[in-house]
Design a protein around this motif. Structure first.
Motif, PDB file in Angstrom:
ATOM      1  N   THR A 188      -9.703   0.744  -8.893  1.00  0.00           N
ATOM      2  CA  THR A 188      -8.876  -0.127  -9.156  1.00  0.00           C
ATOM      3  C   THR A 188      -7.663   0.501 -10.062  1.00  0.00           C
ATOM      4  O   THR A 188      -8.027   1.686 -10.549  1.00  0.00           O
ATOM      5  N   ASN A 189      -6.433  -0.047  -9.474  1.00  0.00           N
ATOM      6  CA  ASN A 189      -5.338   0.301 -10.216  1.00  0.00           C
ATOM      7  C   ASN A 189      -4.652   1.873  -9.382  1.00  0.00           C
ATOM      8  O   ASN A 189      -3.990   2.300 -10.114  1.00  0.00           O
ATOM      9  N   GLY A 193      -3.103   1.957  -6.793  1.00  0.00           N
ATOM     10  CA  GLY A 193      -1.714   1.808  -6.152  1.00  0.00           C
ATOM     11  C   GLY A 193      -2.258   1.320  -4.794  1.00  0.00           C
ATOM     12  O   GLY A 193      -1.163   1.478  -3.874  1.00  0.00           O
ATOM     13  N   LYS A 194      -3.161   0.683  -4.370  1.00  0.00           N
ATOM     14  CA  LYS A 194      -3.589   0.150  -3.179  1.00  0.00           C
ATOM     15  C   LYS A 194      -2.516  -0.993  -2.503  1.00  0.00           C
ATOM     16  O   LYS A 194      -1.826  -0.770  -1.376  1.00  0.00           O
ATOM     17  N   SER A 195      -2.225  -1.838  -3.615  1.00  0.00           N
ATOM     18  CA  SER A 195      -1.396  -3.003  -3.139  1.00  0.00           C
ATOM     19  C   SER A 195       0.054  -2.328  -3.131  1.00  0.00           C
ATOM     20  O   SER A 195       0.962  -2.876  -2.035  1.00  0.00           O
ATOM     21  N   SER A 196       0.479  -1.386  -4.001  1.00  0.00           N
ATOM     22  CA  SER A 196       1.748  -0.802  -3.866  1.00  0.00           C
ATOM     23  C   SER A 196       2.084  -0.166  -2.572  1.00  0.00           C
ATOM     24  O   SER A 196       2.911  -0.372  -2.047  1.00  0.00           O
ATOM     25  N   PHE A 240      -8.158  -4.980 -11.352  1.00  0.00           N
ATOM     26  CA  PHE A 240      -8.584  -5.851 -10.546  1.00  0.00           C
ATOM     27  C   PHE A 240      -7.581  -6.836 -10.426  1.00  0.00           C
ATOM     28  O   PHE A 240      -7.855  -8.060 -10.501  1.00  0.00           O
ATOM     29  N   SER A 241      -6.169  -6.604 -10.193  1.00  0.00           N
ATOM     30  CA  SER A 241      -5.141  -7.279  -9.818  1.00  0.00           C
ATOM     31  C   SER A 241      -5.566  -7.974  -8.688  1.00  0.00           C
ATOM     32  O   SER A 241      -5.067  -9.292  -8.240  1.00  0.00           O
ATOM     33  N   THR A 242      -6.158  -7.478  -7.465  1.00  0.00           N
ATOM     34  CA  THR A 242      -6.348  -8.084  -6.019  1.00  0.00           C
ATOM     35  C   THR A 242      -7.679  -8.308  -6.118  1.00  0.00           C
ATOM     36  O   THR A 242      -8.687  -7.657  -6.389  1.00  0.00           O
ATOM     37  N   ASN A 265      -2.479   9.408  -4.507  1.00  0.00           N
ATOM     38  CA  ASN A 265      -1.220   8.685  -5.077  1.00  0.00           C
ATOM     39  C   ASN A 265      -0.701   8.884  -6.278  1.00  0.00           C
ATOM     40  O   ASN A 265      -1.584   9.703  -7.037  1.00  0.00           O
ATOM     41  N   LYS A 266       0.279   8.505  -6.645  1.00  0.00           N
ATOM     42  CA  LYS A 266       1.027   8.774  -7.794  1.00  0.00           C
ATOM     43  C   LYS A 266       1.450  10.291  -8.161  1.00  0.00           C
ATOM     44  O   LYS A 266       1.356  10.611  -9.447  1.00  0.00           O
ATOM     45  N   ASP A 287       4.168  11.513  -8.041  1.00  0.00           N
ATOM     46  CA  ASP A 287       5.182  11.569  -9.135  1.00  0.00           C
ATOM     47  C   ASP A 287       4.795  11.890 -10.354  1.00  0.00           C
ATOM     48  O   ASP A 287       5.825  12.468 -11.253  1.00  0.00           O
ATOM     49  N   THR A 315       4.172   5.872  -4.397  1.00  0.00           N
ATOM     50  CA  THR A 315       4.954   4.862  -3.739  1.00  0.00           C
ATOM     51  C   THR A 315       6.245   4.638  -4.582  1.00  0.00           C
ATOM     52  O   THR A 315       7.061   3.615  -4.257  1.00  0.00           O
TER      53      THR A 315
HETATM   54  N1  LIG Z   1       3.742   6.514 -11.117  1.00  0.00           N
HETATM   55  C1  LIG Z   1       3.337   5.908 -10.137  1.00  0.00           C
HETATM   56  N2  LIG Z   1       2.902   4.830 -10.413  1.00  0.00           N
HETATM   57  C2  LIG Z   1       2.168   3.844  -9.217  1.00  0.00           C
HETATM   58  C3  LIG Z   1       2.192   4.530  -7.874  1.00  0.00           C
HETATM   59  N3  LIG Z   1       1.792   3.696  -7.220  1.00  0.00           N
HETATM   60  C4  LIG Z   1       1.297   2.382  -7.999  1.00  0.00           C
HETATM   61  N4  LIG Z   1       1.741   2.617  -8.974  1.00  0.00           N
HETATM   62  C5  LIG Z   1       1.587   1.748 -10.510  1.00  0.00           C
HETATM   63  O1  LIG Z   1      -0.039   1.565 -10.513  1.00  0.00           O
HETATM   64  C6  LIG Z   1      -0.254   0.359 -10.990  1.00  0.00           C
HETATM   65  C7  LIG Z   1      -1.416  -0.120 -10.069  1.00  0.00           C
HETATM   66  O2  LIG Z   1      -0.957  -0.514  -8.659  1.00  0.00           O
HETATM   67  P1  LIG Z   1      -1.449  -1.389  -7.879  1.00  0.00           P
HETATM   68  O3  LIG Z   1      -0.824  -1.406  -6.575  1.00  0.00           O
HETATM   69  O4  LIG Z   1      -1.477  -2.698  -8.347  1.00  0.00           O
HETATM   70  O5  LIG Z   1      -2.813  -0.977  -7.664  1.00  0.00           O
HETATM   71  P2  LIG Z   1      -4.217  -1.551  -6.736  1.00  0.00           P
HETATM   72  O6  LIG Z   1      -4.909  -0.313  -6.268  1.00  0.00           O
HETATM   73  O7  LIG Z   1      -3.721  -2.606  -5.890  1.00  0.00           O
HETATM   74  O8  LIG Z   1      -5.008  -2.299  -8.052  1.00  0.00           O
HETATM   75  P3  LIG Z   1      -6.034  -3.218  -8.240  1.00  0.00           P
HETATM   76  O9  LIG Z   1      -5.555  -4.312  -7.195  1.00  0.00           O
HETATM   77  O10 LIG Z   1      -5.898  -3.840  -9.405  1.00  0.00           O
HETATM   78  O11 LIG Z   1      -7.459  -2.695  -7.954  1.00  0.00           O
HETATM   79  C8  LIG Z   1       1.044  -0.603 -11.157  1.00  0.00           C
HETATM   80  O12 LIG Z   1       1.561  -0.615 -12.414  1.00  0.00           O
HETATM   81  C9  LIG Z   1       1.820   0.325 -10.155  1.00  0.00           C
HETATM   82  O13 LIG Z   1       3.239   0.311 -10.285  1.00  0.00           O
HETATM   83  C10 LIG Z   1       2.733   5.714  -7.873  1.00  0.00           C
HETATM   84  O14 LIG Z   1       3.124   6.339  -6.710  1.00  0.00           O
HETATM   85  N5  LIG Z   1       3.312   6.542  -8.985  1.00  0.00           N
END
Ligand SMILES: Nc1nc2c(ncn2[C@@H]2O[C@H](COP(=O)(O)OP(=O)(O)OP(=O)(O)O)[C@@H](O)[C@H]2O)c(=O)[nH]1
Ligand SMILES: [Mg+2]
Length: 431
Positions: free
Chosen positions: A218-219, A221-224, A241-243, A329-330, A332, A354
């Protein structure tokens, strides 16, 4: 407009936010780093659920106390800290039995919950679709049911034994029956929703468009990533767990390769088993994917442990043998040295961000490479196969077209998902 709204909703929330004290009790030989990470994750979970963490407390014991998990002395310290901080609830990182929870609530005089209940609460807050809500309720009821078995709440409050069984047992049975009845109703509802979902998926499979499924902690960056690859507009949040509801979108990859990609619920260490069970129908999507994109937050502490947690769930879903692209991911947030380490550790992985868009073209190439390429075919189609021709226009590329003797004669780039259907109409010589 949206600014105004968030202003209105945020203020009362601050005042109402529950104040939480976090507690972690360690035994056996849990490495310190792991315990620390687990506690900081518990903090994120608590904050995602809307609580403010006012204090935290860790105890290492040779073994947990049967009645209260914590030892006597620590329990007294916790009592003191709870009253000093004015906390509304205590959250344990470890699972509590129902009698431990009750003993702790009696001693502290405030609400006590464990990690599982906390995660269930977040899921309940984030469930929007009918299916999501039903799945969460099912998980919650199953959790309650496990706490009713054995020494149920009412029974042991009376001390158990002779003279206590009558009314206690009856109440317990009534509760159990009520829960079971509701579970049956939910099961029926979910079966129907699953059927609808399967019909939709079948429609997709009939065209044999390759399916990618985003999985990961979780978190991560899947949805991003889904948004970046497809303009999907899925909610992205810095919380856990946003998604919950799966989203499927079309996607065009280099070389005009079509695919669909699915985003779904994230995983976590010690993901409550009841949730995996209840979300089976949603997670079926994962099992039927052609390729998994395992998204890893490369900036997180201990990514190996998180990756393992994800793989454990994948194994439970029977999805461990699906070809997987690791998406780190992330990046940066990482310096050159850390990136170098990742390249060595995951030579097969793709490093992405992303935020800056780094690595995304490479990721698309890697995804495209998983899909067989289009083939150029010379075809002879009966005129009444107009539908097939228009499909070819939409999905492939028609390079030459003429008609004679009651047939279309054409040269076309045929995408892999149509190749099988068109084989019967091939002219002798391929181009
Ligand atoms: N610095 C940085 N932050 C990122 C990147 N990709 C996503 N984020 C941040 O990470 C957080 C979670 O991103 P989501 O895309 O919601 O992650 P997810 O995996 O869908 O999370 P859940 O649905 O909660 O399981 C957000 O605050 C995004 O802005 C990245 O490449 N770099
Ligand atoms: Mg998400």
């Amino acid at each position: 407009m949206s600014e105004e709204r968030s202003d209105l909703t945020e203020r009362p929330r601050e005042e109402e936010a529950e104040k939480a004290v976090l507690v972690s009790v360690l035994w056996g030989d849990v490495p310190e780093a792991e315990a620390e990470e687990s506690l900081s994750e518990l903090r994120s979970l608590a904050e995602t659920a809307g609580a403010v963490v006012v204090d935290s407390l860790v105890q290492s014991r040779r073994k947990p106390d049967a009645a209260t998990l914590l030892g006597k002395g620590k329990l007294q310290e916790l009592q003191r800290r709870v009253s000093e901080s004015g906390a509304d609830l205590v959250i344990f990182d470890q699972e509590l039995t129902s009698s431990q929870q009750r003993n702790l609530e009696n001693a502290l005089d405030i609400k006590v919950v464990d990690r599982t209940a906390l995660i269930l609460d977040i899921f309940a807050q984030h469930a929007h679709s009918k299916e999501g809500k039903a799945q969460v309720e099912m998980a919650q009821l199953r959790y309650q049911l496990t706490r009713l078995t054995g020494k149920g709440a009412q029974l042991s409050r009376l001390g158990g034994g002779i003279g206590t069984r009558g009314p206690g047992e009856t109440k317990l049975e009534v509760d159990r029956r009520r829960i079971n009845m509701r579970l049956r109703t939910l099961n029926r509802e979910l079966r129907e929703l699953t059927r609808v979902r399967r019909v939709k998926r079948k429609r997709r499979l009939r065209l044999e468009v390759p399916t990618f499924s985003l999985v990961g902690y979780t978190n991560a960056g899947k949805s991003s990533l889904l948004n970046l690859l497809t303009d999907a507009g899925v909610l992205v949040e810095d919380g856990l767990f946003s998604t919950l509801d799966p989203t499927t979108r079309r996607l065009m990859l280099p070389g005009n390769r079509r695919a669909v990609i699915t985003d779904t619920v994230g995983f976590i260490n010690h993901l409550p088993h009841q949730l995996v069970e209840a979300f089976k129908s949603t997670l079926e999507e994962v099992r039927e994917a052609d390729v998994l994109l395992h998204v890893i937050d490369a900036s997180a502490p201990n990514i190996e442990r998180r990756t393992r947690a994800v793989e454990e769930v994948l194994e439970e879903l029977g999805a461990l043998d699906i070809p997987t692209i690791y998406v780190l991911n992330k990046i940066d947030l990482l310096d050159g040295e850390a990136r170098e380490y990742l390249r060595k550790r995951y030579p097969e992985g793709v490093l992405t961000s992303t935020v800056t868009g780094e690595g995304i073209p490479e990721l698309k190439e890697r995804m495209a490479a998983c899909i067989p390429a289009s083939r150029t075919m010379r075809l002879k189609l009966p005129l009444e196969e107009g539908r097939l021709l228009s499909l070819l226009y939409r999905r492939g590329k028609v390079l030459e077209l003429g008609s004679r003797d009651g047939f279309y004669h054409l040269l076309a780039e045929v995408p892999p998902e149509l190749a099988e259907r068109l084989r019967a109409f091939k002219e002798e010589k391929d181009a």
